[in-house]
Write an enzyme that holds these catalytic residues in place. Structure first.
Site, PDB file in Angstrom:
ATOM      1  N   CYS A  59      40.589  30.244  25.860  1.00 31.88           N
ATOM      2  CA  CYS A  59      41.743  31.134  25.987  1.00 31.88           C
ATOM      3  C   CYS A  59      43.012  30.297  26.164  1.00 31.88           C
ATOM      4  CB  CYS A  59      41.556  32.057  27.187  1.00 31.88           C
ATOM      5  SG  CYS A  59      42.923  33.212  27.374  1.00 31.88           S
ATOM      6  N   CYS A  63      45.871  30.949  33.454  1.00 32.22           N
ATOM      7  CA  CYS A  63      45.517  31.581  34.736  1.00 32.22           C
ATOM      8  C   CYS A  63      44.689  30.581  35.572  1.00 32.22           C
ATOM      9  CB  CYS A  63      44.722  32.858  34.480  1.00 32.22           C
ATOM     10  SG  CYS A  63      45.458  33.891  33.189  1.00 32.22           S
ATOM     11  N   CYS A  66      40.868  30.867  36.307  1.00 29.73           N
ATOM     12  CA  CYS A  66      39.946  31.306  35.259  1.00 29.73           C
ATOM     13  C   CYS A  66      39.169  30.177  34.570  1.00 29.73           C
ATOM     14  CB  CYS A  66      40.711  32.112  34.211  1.00 29.73           C
ATOM     15  SG  CYS A  66      39.570  32.857  33.013  1.00 29.73           S
ATOM     16  N   CYS A 103      31.756  47.640  30.189  1.00 26.10           N
ATOM     17  CA  CYS A 103      33.078  47.025  30.122  1.00 26.10           C
ATOM     18  C   CYS A 103      33.008  45.725  29.322  1.00 26.10           C
ATOM     19  CB  CYS A 103      33.552  46.762  31.549  1.00 26.10           C
ATOM     20  SG  CYS A 103      35.193  46.044  31.599  1.00 26.10           S
ATOM     21  N   CYS A 134      34.897  50.702  28.479  1.00 21.51           N
ATOM     22  CA  CYS A 134      36.040  50.018  29.074  1.00 21.51           C
ATOM     23  C   CYS A 134      36.211  48.691  28.342  1.00 21.51           C
ATOM     24  CB  CYS A 134      35.766  49.776  30.554  1.00 21.51           C
ATOM     25  SG  CYS A 134      37.074  48.816  31.349  1.00 21.51           S
ATOM     26  N   CYS A 194      42.509  50.792  34.565  1.00 19.59           N
ATOM     27  CA  CYS A 194      41.742  50.026  35.539  1.00 19.59           C
ATOM     28  C   CYS A 194      42.587  48.794  35.851  1.00 19.59           C
ATOM     29  CB  CYS A 194      40.395  49.628  34.927  1.00 19.59           C
ATOM     30  SG  CYS A 194      39.454  48.494  35.967  1.00 19.59           S
ATOM     31  N   ARG A 266      36.842  49.192  43.274  1.00 21.04           N
ATOM     32  CA  ARG A 266      35.631  48.436  42.908  1.00 21.04           C
ATOM     33  C   ARG A 266      35.505  47.140  43.702  1.00 21.04           C
ATOM     34  NH1 ARG A 266      36.001  47.946  37.526  1.00 21.04           N
ATOM     35  NH2 ARG A 266      35.169  50.049  37.418  1.00 21.04           N
TER      36      ARG A 266
HETATM   37  N1  SAM Z   1      41.755  37.776  28.995  1.00 20.74           N
HETATM   38  C1  SAM Z   1      42.004  39.079  29.459  1.00 20.74           C
HETATM   39  C2  SAM Z   1      43.074  39.109  30.523  1.00 20.74           C
HETATM   40  O1  SAM Z   1      43.131  38.196  31.327  1.00 20.74           O
HETATM   41  O2  SAM Z   1      43.842  40.055  30.564  1.00 20.74           O
HETATM   42  C3  SAM Z   1      40.762  39.793  29.945  1.00 20.74           C
HETATM   43  C4  SAM Z   1      39.674  39.028  30.646  1.00 20.74           C
HETATM   44  S1  SAM Z   1      40.088  38.320  32.216  1.00 20.74           S
HETATM   45  C5  SAM Z   1      38.744  37.244  32.526  1.00 20.74           C
HETATM   46  C6  SAM Z   1      39.937  39.681  33.310  1.00 20.74           C
HETATM   47  C7  SAM Z   1      40.207  39.477  34.775  1.00 20.74           C
HETATM   48  O3  SAM Z   1      39.142  38.777  35.377  1.00 20.74           O
HETATM   49  C8  SAM Z   1      41.428  38.668  35.184  1.00 20.74           C
HETATM   50  O4  SAM Z   1      42.605  39.395  35.131  1.00 20.74           O
HETATM   51  C9  SAM Z   1      41.096  38.321  36.621  1.00 20.74           C
HETATM   52  O5  SAM Z   1      41.608  39.297  37.496  1.00 20.74           O
HETATM   53  C10 SAM Z   1      39.569  38.325  36.648  1.00 20.74           C
HETATM   54  N2  SAM Z   1      39.038  36.975  36.892  1.00 20.74           N
HETATM   55  C11 SAM Z   1      39.007  35.949  36.012  1.00 20.74           C
HETATM   56  N3  SAM Z   1      38.493  34.838  36.572  1.00 20.74           N
HETATM   57  C12 SAM Z   1      38.186  35.166  37.846  1.00 20.74           C
HETATM   58  C13 SAM Z   1      37.628  34.442  38.939  1.00 20.74           C
HETATM   59  N4  SAM Z   1      37.325  33.151  38.838  1.00 20.74           N
HETATM   60  N5  SAM Z   1      37.436  35.092  40.111  1.00 20.74           N
HETATM   61  C14 SAM Z   1      37.761  36.408  40.217  1.00 20.74           C
HETATM   62  N6  SAM Z   1      38.300  37.136  39.225  1.00 20.74           N
HETATM   63  C15 SAM Z   1      38.505  36.530  38.061  1.00 20.74           C
HETATM   64  C1  DTB Z   2      37.879  42.510  36.912  1.00 25.00           C
HETATM   65  O1  DTB Z   2      38.782  42.877  37.690  1.00 25.00           O
HETATM   66  N1  DTB Z   2      36.932  41.635  37.228  1.00 25.00           N
HETATM   67  C2  DTB Z   2      36.069  41.383  36.094  1.00 25.00           C
HETATM   68  C3  DTB Z   2      36.616  42.369  35.037  1.00 25.00           C
HETATM   69  N2  DTB Z   2      37.774  42.918  35.667  1.00 25.00           N
HETATM   70  C4  DTB Z   2      36.826  41.950  33.675  1.00 25.00           C
HETATM   71  C5  DTB Z   2      36.008  39.965  35.705  1.00 25.00           C
HETATM   72  C6  DTB Z   2      35.563  39.041  36.798  1.00 25.00           C
HETATM   73  C7  DTB Z   2      35.437  37.679  36.215  1.00 25.00           C
HETATM   74  C8  DTB Z   2      34.895  36.690  37.166  1.00 25.00           C
HETATM   75  C9  DTB Z   2      34.784  35.347  36.576  1.00 25.00           C
HETATM   76  C10 DTB Z   2      33.868  35.252  35.395  1.00 25.00           C
HETATM   77  O2  DTB Z   2      32.709  35.744  35.439  1.00 25.00           O
HETATM   78  O3  DTB Z   2      34.256  34.642  34.395  1.00 25.00           O
HETATM   79 FE1  SF4 Z   3      42.533  33.995  29.468  1.00 26.57          FE
HETATM   80 FE2  SF4 Z   3      41.141  33.942  31.704  1.00 26.57          FE
HETATM   81 FE3  SF4 Z   3      43.753  34.392  31.811  1.00 26.57          FE
HETATM   82 FE4  SF4 Z   3      42.090  36.277  30.745  1.00 26.57          FE
HETATM   83  S1  SF4 Z   3      42.140  35.559  32.861  1.00 26.57           S
HETATM   84  S2  SF4 Z   3      44.053  35.548  29.922  1.00 26.57           S
HETATM   85  S3  SF4 Z   3      40.543  34.943  29.820  1.00 26.57           S
HETATM   86  S4  SF4 Z   3      42.761  32.497  31.103  1.00 26.57           S
END
Ligand code: SAM
Ligand code: DTB
Ligand code: SF4
Length: 352
Positions: A59, A63, A66, A103, A134, A194, A266
């Site tokens: 990606c 973030c 992530c 989802c 979702c 959501c 949630r």
């Molecule tokens: N890429 C899209 C976006 O960011 O809008 C969708 C997928 S992203 C992985 C969805 C959400 O997962 C993020 O907004 C964040 O709140 C959550 N998330 C990602 N990595 C995480 C982590 N290490 N711990 C907890 N939540 C996480």
């Molecule tokens: C949300 O608030 N939490 C989920 C879902 N929306 C997409 C994602 C959590 C991701 C946790 C890190 C991972 O598994 O990559």
């Molecule tokens: Fe990309 Fe992760 Fe940020 Fe979603 S949360 S935009 S997957 S870097």
């Protein structure tokens, strides 16, 4: 809804009021949250959503929490967009295990034009199984929101993640305003929203206040509010951040419940690190939804079996799952069913 319960639904929360809720003695806060919860929900029912990563890693966004950002070396295996049929098979298995919502998440900044026909086909296919749908695909334009709504997408997940003040410490490649615009587009297209955030990212209490205030002061509250505890992944900039005091996580759930009484709150990422007693306390604080299945997007989650055992111990029943027996028997029956599925999967793998 009576006039009294109607008055509990507000979009004009002031920071001092939200802060005052966080400052309540723990028992008073829990009592207040549980009292509000019981006016709008069956306190012994929890909604179950299952996640699937339909496009993993690489990606372009930054973030800091992530594992899927291309900027951090987390050793994640990059996977292109999954075949539509494969997604539908995963959804079928999720339904069998008791999930009512599926989802689908993609590691995108936003979907590209060429991606849209595939995600539309996924929505149509999953919906035809009788599951709620979702997606979380990054930022959406008005047109993309309308296209997904027309395909039958029920919910769109797009998190605000943290307070506007702390946001720039966490993400620099898109603004808080960009996120709010996507939420507006999703809402105007008629989909359910959501939106939630992550705690335990080194933020201060005022940032948890700020995040919940932003969500609760949206013109219409998100129907679903995921509260994630940061999953620390090696190689991400936040992999060494100090742990959040567990009671502060439970307080965040309780305040979310009070501010957004009609929303499903949630208990989202981070359950793998929580014991049963802590999870039970979040249900008491008003959490009434979980992500289910042994993987979130890329990180581990408790097994469906373990969750059903916990539900049985607590007398919790899965929302929307046809109720024909006592809740504790119902959960035990699901455990048997999941076990059977796991055995079938082992047999299948051995034969292939
Ligand atoms: N890429 C899209 C976006 O960011 O809008 C969708 C997928 S992203 C992985 C969805 C959400 O997962 C993020 O907004 C964040 O709140 C959550 N998330 C990602 N990595 C995480 C982590 N290490 N711990 C907890 N939540 C996480
Ligand atoms: C949300 O608030 N939490 C989920 C879902 N929306 C997409 C994602 C959590 C991701 C946790 C890190 C991972 O598994 O990559
Ligand atoms: Fe990309 Fe992760 Fe940020 Fe979603 S949360 S935009 S997957 S870097």
């Amino acid at each position: 809804m009576s006039a009294i319960t109607e008055n509990l639904i507000r979009s004009n929360w002031a920071a001092v009021e939200v802060q005052a809720l966080f400052d309540l003695p723990f028992n008073d806060l829990m009592f207040k949250a549980q009292t509000v919860h019981r006016q709008f929900f069956d306190p012994n029912t929890v909604q179950i959503s299952q996640l699937l990563s339909i496009k993993t890693g690489a990606c372009p966004e930054d973030c800091k929490y992530c594992p899927q950002s291309t900027r951090y070396d987390t050793g994640l295996k990059v996977e292109p967009l999954m075949e539509v049929d494969h997604v539908i098979e995963e959804a079928r298995a999720a339904k069998q295990s008791g999930a009512t919502r599926f989802c689908m998440g993609a590691a995108w900044r936003s979907p590209k034009k060429k991606d849209m026909p595939y995600v539309v086909a996924m929505v149509e296919g999953v919906k035809s199984l009788g599951l709620e749908t979702c997606m979380t695909l990054g930022m959406l334009t008005e047109g993309q929101s309308q296209e997904l709504a027309a395909a039958g997408l029920d919910y769109y997940n797009h998190n605000l993640d943290t307070s506007p003040e702390y946001y720039e410490d966490i993400i620099t490649t898109r603004t808080y305003g960009d996120r709010l615009t996507t939420l507006e587009n999703v809402r105007s297209a008629g989909m359910k929203v959501c939106s939630g955030g992550i705690v335990g990212m080194g933020e201060e209490l005022k940032d948890r206040v700020g995040l919940l205030m932003q969500l609760a002061n949206l013109p219409v509250h998100p129907e679903s509010v995921p509260i994630n505890m940061l999953v620390k992944v090696d190689g991400t900039p936040l992999d060494n951040v100090d742990d959040l005091e567990p009671f502060d996580f439970i307080r965040t759930i309780a305040v979310a419940r009070i501010l957004m009484p009609k929303s499903h709150v949630r208990l989202s990422a981070g359950r793998e690190e929580m014991n049963e007693q802590m999870q039970a306390m979040t249900f008491l604080a008003g959490a009434n939804s979980i992500f289910y299945g042994e993987k979130l997007l890329t990180t581990p989650n408790p097994s469906a079996n373990k969750d059903m055992e916990l539900f049985a111990k607590l007398g919790i029943k899965p929302e929307g799952y046809a109720q024909t027996h006592r809740p504790e028997d119902e959960a035990a029956m699901l455990v048997d069913k999941i076990q059977q599925q796991e055995n079938d999967a082992v047999f299948y793998n051995a034969a292939s």
